[in-house]
Design a protein around this motif. Sequence first.
Motif, PDB file in Angstrom:
ATOM      1  N   ARG A 246      29.471  41.140  -4.361  1.00  0.00           N
ATOM      2  CA  ARG A 246      28.598  40.098  -4.441  1.00  0.00           C
ATOM      3  C   ARG A 246      27.690  40.509  -3.147  1.00  0.00           C
ATOM      4  O   ARG A 246      26.426  40.192  -3.308  1.00  0.00           O
ATOM      5  CB  ARG A 246      29.324  38.589  -4.065  1.00  0.00           C
ATOM      6  N   ALA A 247      28.064  40.776  -1.791  1.00  0.00           N
ATOM      7  CA  ALA A 247      27.463  41.255  -0.784  1.00  0.00           C
ATOM      8  C   ALA A 247      26.343  42.151  -1.066  1.00  0.00           C
ATOM      9  O   ALA A 247      25.237  42.048  -0.826  1.00  0.00           O
ATOM     10  CB  ALA A 247      27.837  41.265   0.327  1.00  0.00           C
ATOM     11  N   VAL A 248      26.997  43.246  -1.523  1.00  0.00           N
ATOM     12  CA  VAL A 248      26.068  44.427  -1.931  1.00  0.00           C
ATOM     13  C   VAL A 248      24.896  44.054  -3.013  1.00  0.00           C
ATOM     14  O   VAL A 248      23.770  44.489  -2.915  1.00  0.00           O
ATOM     15  CB  VAL A 248      26.932  45.458  -2.579  1.00  0.00           C
ATOM     16  N   THR A 249      25.676  43.266  -4.037  1.00  0.00           N
ATOM     17  CA  THR A 249      24.426  43.071  -5.119  1.00  0.00           C
ATOM     18  C   THR A 249      23.267  42.142  -4.560  1.00  0.00           C
ATOM     19  O   THR A 249      22.143  42.272  -4.856  1.00  0.00           O
ATOM     20  CB  THR A 249      25.232  42.233  -6.187  1.00  0.00           C
ATOM     21  N   TRP A 250      23.797  41.125  -3.835  1.00  0.00           N
ATOM     22  CA  TRP A 250      22.801  40.269  -3.181  1.00  0.00           C
ATOM     23  C   TRP A 250      21.607  41.047  -2.443  1.00  0.00           C
ATOM     24  O   TRP A 250      20.498  40.847  -2.090  1.00  0.00           O
ATOM     25  CB  TRP A 250      23.287  39.264  -2.145  1.00  0.00           C
ATOM     26  N   LEU A 251      22.238  41.795  -1.516  1.00  0.00           N
ATOM     27  CA  LEU A 251      21.279  42.621  -0.491  1.00  0.00           C
ATOM     28  C   LEU A 251      20.372  43.589  -1.335  1.00  0.00           C
ATOM     29  O   LEU A 251      19.191  43.733  -0.935  1.00  0.00           O
ATOM     30  CB  LEU A 251      22.163  43.537   0.474  1.00  0.00           C
TER      31      LEU A 251
END
Length: 396
Positions: free
Chosen positions: A311-316
């Motif tokens: 989720r963090a990677v996709t958001w960034l």
Amino acid sequence: MTDIVQRPASPATHVPGTATERPRTAGGSSRRVSWDVLRCVFVLLVMLYHSTFIGPLVYHDILPKNYTFPHQVGASLLLVLSAYFVAATVRRGGARRGATARWWWGKLARLLPAFFVATVNAWLFLRYLAPDGWYLPGKRDLLANLVMLWHWDPSWGFVDGSYWTIPLQLMAFCLAAVMWRSPLGRGLGLRAVLWLAVLMPAAQWYYRATLPAGNAYGYVVDGLGIFRWHLFVAGVAVWMYATGRLRLPHFLALVVAAVAEHALQSSILDPTTGWATDWTAVALIAVGIAAMTLAAVGPDWGARLPRPVVRAVTWLAGISYGVFLTHQTVGYVVMRRAQDLGVGPTLQTGLMIVTGVICGWLLTTLVERPVHHRLMAWWDTGPARYGRIGVSDSRS
């Protein structure tokens, strides 16, 4: 670069540094976290290069950093990544009438509005918030940067050094749209174009490198960005190999030639000090291209990552184009002002990265996504209808 993921309505919209799509696999059947990971890594390399090396180099009143990453790698790899998705998405509409035009418009609608806003923002920061003695751009400089004339006349300075990738992207989008509708977009014609894009810049490099400053030939060569054409070749080659359009020996030959061309084009030929090449940067470019190849042909890396990390990677990755556009000039000013308050060099780097993420998120949320949506809606109700193309038929 860079092309630059987020989850928008229209998938065919990648630009350097952006992740305006959750990219598909080579076969187009599913979307992968692998590309999100790569895009985040490449954008982080851009920010580390600017915050730890370029900032103190350009502005000597910024404290040298305890750790320095002096290799220009991230933006170049974002151009390779962007070229991959240009090749993958320009064909998505097939032969349907207006599909290529809509694809081209979608690229511009994603790239340009955010760029214009970020350019004005960088100009305002330098003009009104930078310390005394820093580059003070005037209105003429703002206009020159908005129309991207910096390579055509060095008297116009960058308001943000990251923006050198934007006109290269625009040329790539236009060329891809034209080539796809011609014999040069496939088969032998495409292969000939790829080799020409590698060999022609190499053939003229020595002449360009030994020209005195201010030469008209140099302005043309730099204005057309031929010093980075090989990066687009590498991205297209990865896509062709991943989709079975290029055999392994031919793919390796193209990639090796592109990496060798990068070593040549990024070298400095000085009459007094001689030849200098950043071989670490060249090696990292090769590693990055290899990683993209694995992402294109191998299993999705997201299956091995914890869900919070995904989720963090996709958001960034989804805000990475905004981060790319806003982190450098704004970050330099933030570092310098924080230094006035006693903040040390390592924390300054962290502040620049955090500032880039926050500003990138704001630019993506307030400008890039909503303006892109409105411009695509205008296309579907304007040019598409005028050309008697239904909205569903024009989507690429």
